[in-house]
Design an enzyme around this catalytic site. Structure first.
Site, short mmCIF file in Angstrom:
data_model
loop_
_atom_site.label_atom_id
_atom_site.label_comp_id
_atom_site.label_asym_id
_atom_site.label_seq_id
_atom_site.Cartn_x
_atom_site.Cartn_y
_atom_site.Cartn_z
CG HIS A 1 3.06 0.21 -6.68
ND1 HIS A 1 1.85 -0.37 -6.94
CD2 HIS A 1 3.02 0.60 -5.37
CE1 HIS A 1 1.08 -0.35 -5.84
NE2 HIS A 1 1.78 0.24 -4.88
CG HIS B 1 3.89 -2.30 -1.55
ND1 HIS B 1 2.74 -3.02 -1.39
CD2 HIS B 1 3.50 -1.07 -2.00
CE1 HIS B 1 1.69 -2.26 -1.70
NE2 HIS B 1 2.14 -1.06 -2.08
CD GLU B 2 5.80 2.20 -2.69
OE1 GLU B 2 5.49 2.54 -3.84
OE2 GLU B 2 5.01 2.28 -1.72
CD GLU C 1 -1.52 -0.05 -3.17
OE1 GLU C 1 -0.62 -0.57 -2.47
OE2 GLU C 1 -1.29 0.94 -3.87
ZN LIG Z 1 1.18 0.54 -2.95
#
Ligand SMILES: [Zn+2]
Length: 251
Positions: free
Chosen positions: A128, A124-125, A182
């Site tokens: 980003h 997830h990171e 997100e």
């Molecule tokens: Zn996030």
């Protein structure tokens, strides 16, 4: 008069943002520089675990396995400097700085039972960083602040006056990712995990952990707070995924 000049210009903005990269978005080089500055500040707080601590080694190993799934050409064109570090603190959180540095709190790691769950957080990171979410948020913030008239004027100026030093810590650390960012991180983080041979069920576990933390939990939930729903979305996708995944690897 205003209408006559504004309308074509708005069309130009629409086309430009779709076709060409946003001139208000810091370059990859600038993102890397900002990430380094941010990471240095995080380290100054003295809570980052040494690189040779077992937890640091584990997180780095899993992170690097995920990064290895990004195609070499993309890595060359967008040379983000990914790094993975653990913050020795009971907070249940993780975050990514623009350009590559990723930090996970020990408090979160302590609650994750499998390597796959750790991969869920890191995947997830990584997205980003990879999809330049901070830089997009920064560009949107700048445009909002300047107002449409100034934005239109500057859009046509070839050189944007972006200056790494002008970015405040407040923006560097505090700019929230959008809800869309997100969701994108959940989606492509899943892909990265799957490609690296992890079981995306680990990501479902992460949302279950975060859901139990309540509203104060984590970067993950700052703008898209419904951990339950997000976990369900991942679980649904996993159910429909025809690929076979290995069992969760206990830590
Ligand atoms: Zn996030």
């Amino acid at each position: 008069m205003l209408q006559r000049t504004l309308l074509p210009a708005l069309l130009v903005v629409g086309l430009t943002t779709a076709a060409v990269s946003d001139p208000f978005r810091p370059s990859i080089k600038d993102q890397i520089a900002l990430g380094k500055r941010g990471a240095e500040q995080v380290r100054k707080e003295g809570k980052v675990m040494p690189e040779n601590a077992p937890l640091s080694i584990e997180v780095r190993r899993i992170g690097e396995k995920l990064v290895a799934q990004i195609p070499a050409k993309e890595r060359k064109d967008k040379p983000f400097e990914y790094s993975f570090s653990v913050i020795d603190d009971k907070d249940v959180n993780a975050f990514a700085m623009p350009g590559g540095p990723i930090f996970v709190y020990k408090g979160l790691l302590d609650k994750l039972g499998s390597e796959d769950a750790v991969a869920g957080v890191l995947g997830h990171e990584i997205i980003h960083v990879r999809n330049q979410h901070w830089a997009s948020a920064y560009a949107d913030n700048t445009k909002r602040r300047l107002g449409i008239a100034v934005v239109l004027m500057l859009f046509n100026a070839s050189d944007m006056m972006f200056d790494v030093a002008s970015v405040s810590d407040e923006l560097l650390f505090g700019l929230p990712y959008s809800r869309r960012h997100e969701s994108e991180s959940d989606k492509y983080g899943y892909d990265l995990m799957a490609a690296a041979g992890y079981n995306p069920a680990g990501m479902v576990d992460v949302f279950n952990v975060l859901a139990k933390q309540g509203k104060a939990a984590a970067e993950f939930l700052s703008t898209h707070p419904d951990a339950g729903k997000r976990g369900e979305a991942v679980a649904k996708r996993l159910k429909e995924d025809k690929r076979e995944f290995p069992p969760l690897r206990p830590r």
